[in-house]
Design a protein around this motif. Structure first.
Motif, PDB file in Angstrom:
ATOM      1  N   ILE A  13       0.856  -1.187   0.000  1.00 15.52           N
ATOM      2  CA  ILE A  13       0.000   0.000   0.000  1.00 15.52           C
ATOM      3  C   ILE A  13       0.890   1.236   0.000  1.00 15.52           C
ATOM      4  N   ASP A  14       0.364   2.344  -0.534  1.00 14.64           N
ATOM      5  CA  ASP A  14       1.141   3.575  -0.569  1.00 14.64           C
ATOM      6  C   ASP A  14       0.793   4.528   0.566  1.00 14.64           C
ATOM      7  N   TYR A  15      -0.460   4.500   1.004  1.00 14.69           N
ATOM      8  CA  TYR A  15      -0.893   5.341   2.123  1.00 14.69           C
ATOM      9  C   TYR A  15      -1.519   4.465   3.201  1.00 14.69           C
ATOM     10  N   LEU A  16      -1.331   4.855   4.443  1.00 15.89           N
ATOM     11  CA  LEU A  16      -1.854   4.060   5.555  1.00 15.89           C
ATOM     12  C   LEU A  16      -3.376   3.964   5.520  1.00 15.89           C
ATOM     13  N   MET A  17      -4.037   4.989   5.024  1.00 18.37           N
ATOM     14  CA  MET A  17      -5.496   4.972   4.983  1.00 18.37           C
ATOM     15  C   MET A  17      -6.029   3.764   4.214  1.00 18.37           C
ATOM     16  N   ALA A  18      -5.243   3.237   3.289  1.00 18.91           N
ATOM     17  CA  ALA A  18      -5.698   2.079   2.510  1.00 18.91           C
ATOM     18  C   ALA A  18      -6.001   0.899   3.417  1.00 18.91           C
ATOM     19  N   ILE A  19      -5.181   0.695   4.442  1.00 18.22           N
ATOM     20  CA  ILE A  19      -5.412  -0.411   5.379  1.00 18.22           C
ATOM     21  C   ILE A  19      -6.663  -0.154   6.212  1.00 18.22           C
ATOM     22  N   TYR A  20      -6.885   1.090   6.585  1.00 21.09           N
ATOM     23  CA  TYR A  20      -8.093   1.421   7.345  1.00 21.09           C
ATOM     24  C   TYR A  20      -9.343   1.129   6.512  1.00 21.09           C
ATOM     25  N   LYS A  21      -9.303   1.472   5.241  1.00 18.89           N
ATOM     26  CA  LYS A  21     -10.455   1.237   4.383  1.00 18.89           C
ATOM     27  C   LYS A  21     -10.622  -0.249   4.052  1.00 18.89           C
ATOM     28  N   GLN A  22      -9.490  -0.972   3.978  1.00 16.93           N
ATOM     29  CA  GLN A  22      -9.584  -2.413   3.752  1.00 16.93           C
ATOM     30  C   GLN A  22     -10.175  -3.118   4.969  1.00 16.93           C
ATOM     31  N   THR A  23      -9.933  -2.546   6.134  1.00 22.76           N
ATOM     32  CA  THR A  23     -10.471  -3.131   7.366  1.00 22.76           C
ATOM     33  C   THR A  23     -11.932  -2.762   7.549  1.00 22.76           C
ATOM     34  N   ASP A  24     -12.264  -1.511   7.237  1.00 21.28           N
ATOM     35  CA  ASP A  24     -13.638  -1.023   7.375  1.00 21.28           C
ATOM     36  C   ASP A  24     -13.878   0.006   6.276  1.00 21.28           C
ATOM     37  N   ALA A  25     -14.620  -0.393   5.272  1.00 23.96           N
ATOM     38  CA  ALA A  25     -14.853   0.487   4.124  1.00 23.96           C
ATOM     39  C   ALA A  25     -15.542   1.781   4.521  1.00 23.96           C
ATOM     40  N   ASP A  26     -16.256   1.765   5.641  1.00 20.27           N
ATOM     41  CA  ASP A  26     -16.979   2.953   6.107  1.00 20.27           C
ATOM     42  C   ASP A  26     -16.265   3.667   7.242  1.00 20.27           C
ATOM     43  N   TYR A  27     -14.983   3.350   7.444  1.00 21.23           N
ATOM     44  CA  TYR A  27     -14.238   3.968   8.543  1.00 21.23           C
ATOM     45  C   TYR A  27     -14.314   5.489   8.437  1.00 21.23           C
ATOM     46  N   PRO A  28     -14.793   6.169   9.492  1.00 18.99           N
ATOM     47  CA  PRO A  28     -15.044   7.607   9.398  1.00 18.99           C
ATOM     48  C   PRO A  28     -13.902   8.498   9.868  1.00 18.99           C
ATOM     49  N   GLY A  29     -12.900   7.923  10.519  1.00 19.36           N
ATOM     50  CA  GLY A  29     -11.843   8.739  11.103  1.00 19.36           C
ATOM     51  C   GLY A  29     -10.656   8.910  10.186  1.00 19.36           C
ATOM     52  N   ARG A  30      -9.570   9.401  10.770  1.00 23.70           N
ATOM     53  CA  ARG A  30      -8.309   9.519  10.047  1.00 23.70           C
ATOM     54  C   ARG A  30      -7.444   8.314  10.371  1.00 23.70           C
ATOM     55  N   ALA A  31      -6.485   8.041   9.544  1.00 24.98           N
ATOM     56  CA  ALA A  31      -5.575   6.929   9.781  1.00 24.98           C
ATOM     57  C   ALA A  31      -4.546   7.347  10.821  1.00 24.98           C
ATOM     58  N   THR A  32      -4.473   6.631  11.920  1.00 26.36           N
ATOM     59  CA  THR A  32      -3.557   6.977  12.999  1.00 26.36           C
ATOM     60  C   THR A  32      -2.493   5.900  13.172  1.00 26.36           C
ATOM     61  N   ILE A  33      -1.422   6.284  13.837  1.00 28.93           N
ATOM     62  CA  ILE A  33      -0.362   5.353  14.206  1.00 28.93           C
ATOM     63  C   ILE A  33      -0.172   5.421  15.716  1.00 28.93           C
ATOM     64  N   PRO A  34       0.301   4.317  16.311  1.00 28.29           N
ATOM     65  CA  PRO A  34       0.718   3.060  15.711  1.00 28.29           C
ATOM     66  C   PRO A  34      -0.476   2.217  15.281  1.00 28.29           C
ATOM     67  N   VAL A  35      -0.195   1.229  14.460  1.00 33.35           N
ATOM     68  CA  VAL A  35      -1.230   0.286  14.074  1.00 33.35           C
ATOM     69  C   VAL A  35      -0.587  -1.083  13.891  1.00 33.35           C
ATOM     70  N   ILE A  36      -1.262  -2.118  14.392  1.00 25.58           N
ATOM     71  CA  ILE A  36      -0.840  -3.503  14.188  1.00 25.58           C
ATOM     72  C   ILE A  36      -1.749  -4.107  13.127  1.00 25.58           C
ATOM     73  N   VAL A  37      -1.143  -4.611  12.056  1.00 28.59           N
ATOM     74  CA  VAL A  37      -1.898  -5.162  10.935  1.00 28.59           C
ATOM     75  C   VAL A  37      -1.642  -6.665  10.839  1.00 28.59           C
ATOM     76  N   GLU A  38      -2.695  -7.417  10.593  1.00 24.64           N
ATOM     77  CA  GLU A  38      -2.544  -8.843  10.331  1.00 24.64           C
ATOM     78  C   GLU A  38      -2.151  -8.994   8.865  1.00 24.64           C
ATOM     79  N   VAL A  39      -0.964  -9.524   8.613  1.00 23.28           N
ATOM     80  CA  VAL A  39      -0.408  -9.558   7.270  1.00 23.28           C
ATOM     81  C   VAL A  39      -1.241 -10.421   6.333  1.00 23.28           C
ATOM     82  N   THR A  40      -1.746 -11.541   6.816  1.00 20.30           N
ATOM     83  CA  THR A  40      -2.471 -12.471   5.950  1.00 20.30           C
ATOM     84  C   THR A  40      -3.770 -11.877   5.416  1.00 20.30           C
ATOM     85  N   THR A  41      -4.474 -11.130   6.250  1.00 22.83           N
ATOM     86  CA  THR A  41      -5.746 -10.542   5.826  1.00 22.83           C
ATOM     87  C   THR A  41      -5.606  -9.091   5.398  1.00 22.83           C
TER      88      THR A  41
END
Length: 289
Positions: free
Chosen positions: A81-109
């Motif tokens: 991904i190029d921007y962190l927000m992509a992971i937020y949208k992949q996790t929740d397409a309706d995510y209403p906030g901004r992308a924050t750090i830190p974040v732990i991502v499950e690599v497989t999903t």
């Protein structure tokens, strides 16, 4: 980067839903951000590099949010991904906030497990005991947990968030109020460390990580950008000795990039720095002396 309330993901590392497996999770952080640096420090102290990989976003935030422009091709090589927000949208397409750090991502999903630093710290300290390296410090010992929790609450309110209250003050009265709370607490911590190596004596704990990330940003950012300028960190004899000693520990030193901190705070503050000038000082080589 401030701790304003935003929706967050609260998965538990080490639970049935998120079992601990080598390479399954990835920490995304930035060297500018104190909230995410403390996870990066903790990961190294516990020796979890093979369990949790890491990716870093550029310390200068773009209009599209945190960007992986430090990587080749300006994309995270694991999450693609190029921007962190992509992971937020992949996790929740309706995510209403901004992308924050830190974040732990499950690599497989490629979905977020947790993005709250306090929760992540606690999970790493309590749920990963079978995976930490043999000589890792016990950062949250059971016999000190009540005292650590009490001190952490003070550090959060008066130091970690306290300095942001100084910056955010809208009136002279509020500025002076939070300014005095911040520096009075630093005075008390300096006195506490007069006869102690760390906040709880000879034992390095979770609290030391939380205090260090604010101290590392004090002279290079908070003093000028946040007007927290009663005196410098170097003027506190015990806090300065303490901060330098922590800096000599690889987990602290390897995650502390003063140039990134200075650049990030200067260029993310366009209201106060419209000409985008990055300060040359202070001299951070003194951390090595």
């Amino acid at each position: 980067m401030t701790k304003t309330p935003v929706p967050h993901f609260s998965g538990i590392l080490g639970s049935a839903a998120y079992p601990i497996e080598a390479g399954r999770y990835r920490l995304i952080w930035s060297e500018i951000c104190p909230w995410s640096q403390r996870i990066a420090i903790l990961r190294r102290l516990l020796g979890l590099e093979d369990i949790i990989s890491e990716g870093k976003v550029n310390p200068v935030i773009t209009e599209q949010g945190w960007q992986f422009s430090l990587d080749e091709g300006q994309r995270d090589p694991v999450l693609d991904i190029d921007y962190l927000m992509a992971i937020y949208k992949q996790t929740d397409a309706d995510y209403p906030g901004r992308a924050t750090i830190p974040v732990i991502v499950e690599v497989t999903t490629k979905k977020i497990v947790n993005n709250e630093s306090q929760e992540i710290m606690l999970q790493l300290e309590t749920n990963f005991s079978d995976f930490v390296k043999a000589d890792a410090p016990d950062l949250y010992p059971e016999n000190l947990r009540a005292e650590i929790d009490a001190l952490n609450a003070i550090l959060l309110e008066e130091i970690n968030q306290g300095v942001y209250k100084v910056k955010a003050a809208k009136t002279q009265a509020d500025y002076e109020k939070y300014f005095n709370i911040f520096f009075n607490r630093l005075d008390e911590l300096d006195a506490r460390l007069a006869e102690r190596r760390f906040l709880f004596g000879e034992q390095l704990t979770d609290s030391d990580i939380r205090l260090y990330v604010s101290l590392a940003r004090f002279d290079v950012a908070y003093y000028t950008t946040f007007r927290a300028n009663r005196n410098c960190l170097t003027d506190f004899p015990n806090l300065w000795r303490y901060a330098k000693e922590l800096y000599q520990i690889p987990a602290f030193r390897e995650t502390t990039n003063f140039d990134a901190i200075k650049k990030g705070f200067a260029l993310n503050n366009l209201e106060g720095n419209p000409n985008r000038i990055v300060p040359l000082g202070p001299d951070t080589s003194i951390w090595d002396k």
